[in-house]
Design a protein around this motif. Structure first.
Motif, short mmCIF file in Angstrom:
data_model
loop_
_atom_site.label_atom_id
_atom_site.label_comp_id
_atom_site.label_asym_id
_atom_site.label_seq_id
_atom_site.Cartn_x
_atom_site.Cartn_y
_atom_site.Cartn_z
N GLU A 198 -3.58 9.75 10.57
CA GLU A 198 -2.67 10.86 10.86
C GLU A 198 -2.57 11.09 12.37
N LEU A 199 -1.99 10.13 13.03
CA LEU A 199 -2.02 10.06 14.49
C LEU A 199 -1.07 11.06 15.14
N SER A 200 -1.49 11.51 16.32
CA SER A 200 -0.63 12.33 17.17
C SER A 200 0.42 11.44 17.82
N ALA A 201 1.35 12.05 18.51
CA ALA A 201 2.20 11.27 19.41
C ALA A 201 1.32 10.68 20.51
N PRO A 202 1.70 9.54 21.09
CA PRO A 202 0.88 8.90 22.12
C PRO A 202 1.20 9.35 23.53
N LEU A 203 0.35 8.96 24.45
CA LEU A 203 0.57 9.11 25.89
C LEU A 203 0.50 7.74 26.53
N LEU A 204 1.54 7.37 27.27
CA LEU A 204 1.56 6.10 27.99
C LEU A 204 1.04 6.30 29.41
N LEU A 205 -0.06 5.61 29.72
CA LEU A 205 -0.61 5.57 31.07
C LEU A 205 -0.33 4.21 31.69
N PRO A 206 -0.56 4.02 32.98
CA PRO A 206 -0.28 2.73 33.60
C PRO A 206 -0.97 1.54 32.94
N ARG A 207 -2.19 1.74 32.37
CA ARG A 207 -2.91 0.62 31.76
C ARG A 207 -3.21 0.83 30.28
N PHE A 208 -3.02 2.04 29.78
CA PHE A 208 -3.46 2.33 28.43
C PHE A 208 -2.43 3.18 27.68
N VAL A 209 -2.56 3.15 26.35
CA VAL A 209 -1.88 4.07 25.45
C VAL A 209 -2.96 4.94 24.83
N VAL A 210 -2.84 6.25 24.96
CA VAL A 210 -3.86 7.18 24.46
C VAL A 210 -3.27 7.96 23.30
N ILE A 211 -4.04 8.05 22.19
CA ILE A 211 -3.54 8.70 20.99
C ILE A 211 -4.70 9.36 20.25
#
Length: 382
Positions: A315-328
């Motif tokens: 049941e994942l949240s929306a993600p965050l795109l960083l320069p090197r990673f995707v955080v969720i």
């Protein structure tokens, strides 16, 4: 996904929507029979990750996430707490407790912060936490207030989009669309650029409204409701539409993710994807979870780049795109960092164990998440 496998998830969403509409109390008849959640996938591309700071706010959940505006991080909780926080250190610049509980928050342009009361009021505070004004929206507010260019814009439960002037609280305009019988309740927002507000609506529609009058510039179909009953026909736009260059992109539940010309609404590309929570994008990638828990990455032209299938049923949240990673985040309070080039798991971090509903936020080189249990956690991922 077939209609047969899709129905249980849709029923849960519909019951959750109705339960929240009736005051947030629910009995979940499937909870005792849920299959055991599989272990999270192994870390195969290790990165350095650590907790930078944490702040206790009060319970949050749907429609509660921090926002970075100006030099501060702004956040709110259901009990009426509103806080201004230094994003680098987590130090509280101020914290106030409003006299009424909140149903949504927080929007800010760096000088004014706006939250939504459970009683249908919209409340504005200045940069020091003093109340500027309070107005009645006319119905329950169902979006996080979007604040920019002298306006605070919200959508209410009667499917009206209203803009209020930041200096006075005066209603500038209202736009109305009829709402379908069943709708989702999830974190959503309204995107604003120099001339327009882009609003995702129940039924899979995306509209562009002029900022000066609320007139309809264009309307586009992110998805088309289909199915034999109202549950199967839920196709609401979820998360916040995002503007990038000359494009605006949006995602829907039981529908598609796609990008449209910001000027005309013409579809540039669309892919079948049922998103429960929304997406993120930058100049290179569009990344979204689907309703099975897969995280999918697309190029800005809609081509598939990678798929991470190890987070099923989380049941994942929306993600965050960083320069090197995707955080969720997920419903167990875990925060997952994926490599942005191939989706491999780079790090996994813990919070207070309560659900992470809203997307993480980038602030001062950190990824900040707000848990339903009331914590703000800022992580450094290198």
């Amino acid at each position: 996904m077939s209609a047969r496998t899709r129905v249980p998830a849709m029923r849960r969403a519909a019951i959750a929507a109705l339960a929240l509409a009736l005051g947030g109390c629910a009995w979940w008849p499937w909870s005792s029979s849920r299959p055991k959640l599989p272990d999270p996938p192994p870390i195969t591309a290790p990165a350095s990750a650590s907790l930078a700071w944490s702040v206790s706010l009060g319970t949050g959940g749907v429609n509660f996430q921090p926002v970075l505006a100006g030099d501060s991080l702004w956040a709110a909780a259901r009990d009426g707490t509103v806080a201004r926080i230094d994003p680098a250190s987590g130090a509280l610049r101020w914290r106030v407790k409003l006299e009424q509980p909140l149903i949504a928050g927080v929007g800010s342009d760096g000088e004014t912060v706006v939250v939504a009361g459970r009683d249908g009021s919209l409340i504005a505070l200045d940069g020091s936490g003093n109340r500027r004004w309070s107005v009645t929206a006319g119905a329950e507010i169902v979006t996080v207030p979007s604040v920019a260019l002298g306006l605070a814009i919200v959508r209410t439960s009667d499917n009206r989009v209203s803009a209020f002037e930041l200096d006075s609280g005066k209603r500038r305009w209202t736009f109305h669309r009829q709402s379908p019988p069943l709708v989702l309740r999830q974190t959503s927002g309204i995107a604003i650029d120099a001339s327009s507000a882009y609003v995702g609506l129940p039924g899979g529609r995306l509209v562009a409204l002029t900022l000066d009058s609320g007139a309809l510039r264009w309307e586009a179909a992110v998805s088309t409701p289909r199915g034999a009953n109202e549950i199967e026909r839920i196709a609401d736009v979820v998360g916040m539409p995002l503007v990038g260059g000359r494009e605006v992109c949006a995602a829907s539940f039981q529908g598609r993710i796609g990008c449209f010309e910001a000027v005309s609404g013409r579809t540039l590309w669309a892919r079948e994807l049922s998103s429960p929570s929304g997406f993120d994008m930058d100049a290179e990638l569009v990344v979204a979870p689907d309703d099975r828990g897969n995280v999918q990455a697309f190029s800005r032209r809609g081509a598939s780049v990678w798929k991470q299938d190890g987070l099923n049923r989380r049941e994942l949240s929306a993600p965050l795109l960083l320069p090197r990673f995707v955080v969720i985040g997920d419903h167990t309070g875990l925060v997952h960092a994926l490599q942005r080039e191939d989706g491999r798991v780079a790090a996994r971090l813990t919070t207070d164990g309560s659900r992470i509903v809203s997307a993480p936020v980038a602030a001062a080189g950190l990824a900040v998440v707000q848990t339903s249990g009331g914590g703000l956690y800022a992580f450094r991922i290198d």
